[in-house]
Design a protein around this motif. Structure first.
Motif, short mmCIF file in Angstrom:
data_model
loop_
_atom_site.label_atom_id
_atom_site.label_comp_id
_atom_site.label_asym_id
_atom_site.label_seq_id
_atom_site.Cartn_x
_atom_site.Cartn_y
_atom_site.Cartn_z
N GLU A 1 0.82 -0.97 0.02
CA GLU A 1 -0.07 -0.06 0.07
C GLU A 1 1.13 1.42 -0.04
O GLU A 1 1.86 1.46 1.00
CB GLU A 1 -0.79 0.10 1.28
N TRP A 2 0.45 2.33 -1.02
CA TRP A 2 1.48 3.46 -0.98
C TRP A 2 1.25 4.12 0.43
O TRP A 2 2.18 5.07 0.84
CB TRP A 2 0.90 4.16 -2.26
N GLU A 3 0.11 4.28 0.84
CA GLU A 3 -0.10 5.01 2.15
C GLU A 3 0.86 4.61 3.18
O GLU A 3 1.39 5.40 4.05
CB GLU A 3 -1.52 5.04 2.41
N ASP A 4 1.18 3.28 3.27
CA ASP A 4 1.67 2.90 4.39
C ASP A 4 3.38 3.18 4.20
O ASP A 4 3.94 3.41 4.95
CB ASP A 4 1.80 1.26 4.22
N TYR A 5 3.69 2.92 2.87
CA TYR A 5 5.09 3.25 2.25
C TYR A 5 5.19 4.78 2.74
O TYR A 5 6.32 5.26 2.97
CB TYR A 5 5.21 3.17 0.72
N LEU A 6 4.22 5.66 2.08
CA LEU A 6 4.63 6.98 2.42
C LEU A 6 4.66 7.61 4.03
O LEU A 6 5.54 8.25 4.44
CB LEU A 6 3.30 7.85 1.83
N GLU A 7 3.95 6.76 4.75
CA GLU A 7 4.09 6.98 6.26
C GLU A 7 5.41 6.53 6.87
O GLU A 7 6.09 7.33 7.68
CB GLU A 7 3.16 6.09 6.79
N LEU A 8 5.96 5.55 6.13
CA LEU A 8 7.29 5.34 6.53
C LEU A 8 8.36 6.16 5.98
O LEU A 8 9.45 6.49 6.99
CB LEU A 8 7.58 3.73 6.02
N VAL A 9 8.36 6.62 4.95
CA VAL A 9 9.55 7.41 4.48
C VAL A 9 9.41 8.77 4.70
O VAL A 9 10.46 9.53 4.45
CB VAL A 9 9.76 7.26 3.23
N THR A 10 8.32 9.38 5.43
CA THR A 10 8.04 10.79 5.67
C THR A 10 8.42 10.89 7.38
O THR A 10 8.31 11.84 7.79
CB THR A 10 6.72 11.31 5.59
N GLY A 11 8.77 9.80 7.97
CA GLY A 11 9.17 9.69 9.30
C GLY A 11 10.68 9.67 9.59
O GLY A 11 11.59 10.03 8.76
#
Length: 349
Positions: free
Chosen positions: A132-142
């Motif tokens: 899921e893109w949303e999970d990936y985005l949460e990971l790399v913006t942290g």
């Protein structure tokens, strides 16, 4: 709309002869060695070479040119980006190496090719580890994303898209010469892989055979039977013409992917503060533009290629493969082959 191999080769040969005949009169042409002309200034303008993998008339190719146009606009013409599409400057491994050396200024592509430079990215091509893109985005913006950027700068690279939001795809599909309806079908074909140990090892665990083929050579590899299936962002199905030789297109969202517009750090630091800010803003704005247009383009593209004979299977159960790989990834996390912050985020530790 059909492209024959003969036409492709003839066009390529004609282009090659034309470039040879022109000698050095065209400062925007790639050299025979695959290196871009040295970047520099033309009057008051700094010209930056930017390598890409995809065709210039593809959706991605057009968004890269949009980025280049924004750079020119935001710097009031003091910086220009010259795009070199379709691996003109070499394959990804060569291009990233030359960018670190400074003979190429920029590259826009996925992140996996920075794994050999001490950057934690291999997990991004671990199939079905994260879908899921949303999970990936949460990971790399942290916190983990901050760590990646520190690793990139230590290796001599500058990530321009500070928002980390440039989505590729928006999902992956598999173009194949025969239908794929199950994991057993996938095991029965020869699958193309990028030069990614993470991808190949996971597929080997599943019992799937992989062969490394450069992306620009995938059409011919499918046509000649070197491979029988190619994974690609759905937005590339038409522009790379994969559906012509692999007409069975299966939704197989093996991983979400982020596009990385990356620049040689020394070259970035040689610019003025205003120019640096303009490049970052251009990358973030190009990402926002691409993301906004991507889904509409994809829907329209699917309708076009379906009318031209492609068969889309959007009902493939990716969960079956995720389940089959779960214990494998738990083991990889325990061995330290998945970054600790990623493993914790995914509940593997």
């Amino acid at each position: 709309m059909k492209k024959t191999l003969a036409m492709f080769l003839a066009a390529a040969m004609a282009c090659s002869l034309l470039l040879t005949g022109c000698g050095n009169s065209d400062s925007g042409s790639a050299s025979a060695s695959g290196s871009a002309p040295s970047s520099g200034s033309s009057g008051d303008t700094i010209v930056l070479s930017c390598a890409t993998k995809v065709a210039e008339d593809s959706f991605e190719g057009k968004t890269y040119q949009y980025f280049a146009d924004l750079v020119k606009e935001y710097t009031n013409g003091s910086v220009e980006v010259q795009i070199y599409p379709s691996e003109q400057l070499g394959d990804s491994t060569t291009t990233v190496n030359n960018m670190q050396l400074g003979t190429i200024d920029m590259y826009i592509e996925g992140s996996t090719f920075y794994s050999g430079y001490g950057v934690d990215v291999l997990f991004t091509t671990s199939p079905f580890l994260m879908t899921e893109w949303e999970d990936y985005l949460e990971l790399v913006t942290g916190e983990f994303g901050d760590l990646q950027m520190q690793q990139m700068e230590k290796a001599g690279f500058k990530m321009l898209c500070s928002d980390r939001s440039w989505q590729r795809g928006p999902y992956y599909v598999t173009c194949s010469t025969k239908p794929i309806n199950s994991l057993d079908d996938l095991k029965a074909i020869k699958l193309r892989s990028a030069d990614s140990a993470a991808f190949m090892n996971a597929m080997s665990f599943l019992g799937v055979s992989t062969t490394v083929v450069n992306y620009s050579e995938c059409y011919m590899a499918l046509q000649q039977g070197t491979v029988e299936a190619v994974n690609c962002p759905v937005s590339n199905v038409e522009s790379m013409a994969f559906y012509e030789v692999g007409p069975y297109v299966t939704y197989m969202n093996c991983y979400p992917q982020e596009l990385w517009p990356v620049m040689n750090l020394d070259k970035f630091n040689s610019l003025t503060g205003e120019q640096q800010e303009a490049l970052v803003k251009a990358a973030n704005d190009a990402a926002a533009y691409s993301n906004e247009e991507l889904y509409t383009f994809t829907d329209e593209m699917i309708a076009r290629v379906e009318s031209d004979g492609a068969e889309f299977n959007m009902d493939f159960d990716c969960g079956v493969i995720q389940d089959a790989l779960h214990d494998y990834y738990v083991g990889e996390a325990a061995k330290g082959n998945i970054p600790e912050l990623v493993a914790q985020f995914l509940g593997l530790l």
